[in-house]
Design a protein around this motif. Sequence first.
Motif, short mmCIF file in Angstrom:
data_model
loop_
_atom_site.label_atom_id
_atom_site.label_comp_id
_atom_site.label_asym_id
_atom_site.label_seq_id
_atom_site.Cartn_x
_atom_site.Cartn_y
_atom_site.Cartn_z
N ALA A 11 -65.14 1.95 10.79
CA ALA A 11 -65.77 3.27 10.86
C ALA A 11 -67.17 3.13 11.44
N HIS A 12 -67.50 4.02 12.34
CA HIS A 12 -68.82 4.03 12.96
C HIS A 12 -69.47 5.37 12.67
N CYS A 13 -70.75 5.32 12.27
CA CYS A 13 -71.52 6.53 11.99
C CYS A 13 -72.52 6.73 13.12
N LEU A 14 -72.36 7.80 13.86
CA LEU A 14 -73.21 8.08 15.00
C LEU A 14 -73.99 9.36 14.78
N SER A 15 -75.17 9.43 15.39
CA SER A 15 -75.90 10.69 15.41
C SER A 15 -76.30 10.95 16.86
N LEU A 16 -76.22 12.22 17.21
CA LEU A 16 -76.58 12.66 18.55
C LEU A 16 -77.57 13.80 18.42
N LEU A 17 -78.58 13.78 19.25
CA LEU A 17 -79.47 14.91 19.40
C LEU A 17 -79.07 15.58 20.70
N VAL A 18 -78.68 16.86 20.63
CA VAL A 18 -78.12 17.54 21.79
C VAL A 18 -78.79 18.89 21.99
N ALA A 19 -78.69 19.39 23.22
CA ALA A 19 -79.17 20.74 23.50
C ALA A 19 -78.29 21.74 22.76
N ASN A 20 -78.89 22.76 22.22
CA ASN A 20 -78.16 23.77 21.46
C ASN A 20 -77.63 24.82 22.44
N ILE A 80 -79.60 14.34 24.41
CA ILE A 80 -80.95 13.79 24.47
C ILE A 80 -80.96 12.36 23.95
N GLN A 81 -80.16 12.11 22.87
CA GLN A 81 -80.15 10.79 22.25
C GLN A 81 -78.80 10.57 21.56
N ALA A 82 -78.27 9.36 21.67
CA ALA A 82 -77.04 8.98 20.98
C ALA A 82 -77.26 7.61 20.35
N LYS A 83 -77.04 7.51 19.02
CA LYS A 83 -77.25 6.25 18.32
C LYS A 83 -76.10 5.96 17.38
N ASP A 84 -75.75 4.67 17.29
CA ASP A 84 -74.78 4.20 16.31
C ASP A 84 -75.58 3.68 15.12
N HIS A 85 -75.38 4.29 13.97
CA HIS A 85 -76.12 3.89 12.76
C HIS A 85 -75.29 3.00 11.84
N THR A 86 -74.16 2.52 12.31
CA THR A 86 -73.32 1.64 11.51
C THR A 86 -74.12 0.40 11.12
N GLY A 87 -74.18 0.13 9.83
CA GLY A 87 -74.92 -1.03 9.34
C GLY A 87 -76.39 -0.76 9.10
N SER A 88 -76.91 0.41 9.51
CA SER A 88 -78.31 0.76 9.27
C SER A 88 -78.48 1.30 7.85
N LYS A 89 -79.71 1.30 7.37
CA LYS A 89 -79.98 1.87 6.06
C LYS A 89 -80.08 3.39 6.21
N THR A 90 -79.03 4.06 5.75
CA THR A 90 -78.97 5.51 5.89
C THR A 90 -78.66 6.16 4.54
N VAL A 91 -78.95 7.43 4.47
CA VAL A 91 -78.50 8.27 3.37
C VAL A 91 -77.33 9.06 3.94
N LYS A 160 -69.59 13.68 7.03
CA LYS A 160 -70.80 13.02 6.54
C LYS A 160 -72.03 13.59 7.23
N VAL A 161 -73.06 13.80 6.44
CA VAL A 161 -74.37 14.11 6.97
C VAL A 161 -75.16 12.82 6.83
N ILE A 162 -75.75 12.36 7.93
CA ILE A 162 -76.38 11.03 7.98
C ILE A 162 -77.86 11.17 8.34
N MET A 163 -78.72 10.47 7.60
CA MET A 163 -80.14 10.43 7.93
C MET A 163 -80.65 9.03 7.64
N LEU A 164 -81.45 8.49 8.55
CA LEU A 164 -82.04 7.17 8.33
C LEU A 164 -83.02 7.23 7.17
N GLN A 165 -83.07 6.16 6.39
CA GLN A 165 -84.02 6.07 5.28
C GLN A 165 -85.44 5.87 5.81
N GLY A 166 -86.39 6.20 4.96
CA GLY A 166 -87.80 5.98 5.31
C GLY A 166 -88.30 6.97 6.35
#
Length: 170
Positions: A11-20, A80-91, A160-166
């Motif tokens: 499983a991979h958790c990704l977040s994208l920032l996109v134009a609305n 605008i941005q695409a990131k794979d957060h798999t393995g990162s410290k996330t909530v 899932k709603v994903i947000m990086l910690q800190g």
Amino acid sequence: MIEQNAKKETAHCLSLLVANRPGVLVRIALVFSRRGYNLDSLVVSPTLNPDFSRMNIVAHGNPEILVQIIKQLEKLVDVIQAKDHTGSKTVEKELALIKVKCRAEQRTEILQYCDHFKATTVDMTESSMIIQITGNTDKIDAMKHLLDKFEVLEYIRTGKVIMLQGEAIT
């Protein structure tokens, strides 16, 4: 062979920032579809800036293909941005609504489960109740498993709603 494929298809958790804008979701879904990736969950929500939206995507598949998908996503004009957060410290949190058929004598046991999992009842009739639970995937799965001994009438779950910690920006 099965064990080797299981290792590749994580499983991979990704977040994208996109134009609305209209059509952005379709173009993003097509990138995944063309590469044979199925989306397990997808959450789209507004950001502090109304011109942009945040997409949280969970998908299973080969990590090498995912790298290609992220490169293709970053080439899209509206991404605008695409990131794979798999393995990162996330909530990571999800929400589920579970409608259970229950008799009066079963309510105490179900309410004890709710208390243990910090779930709430959002509707109750003489013959059923709707339970709302939030938390990580394991917590929701555990609650659902315990409620399976009753008659689950309906089960609806968000992605899932994903947000990086800190202070790091997702």
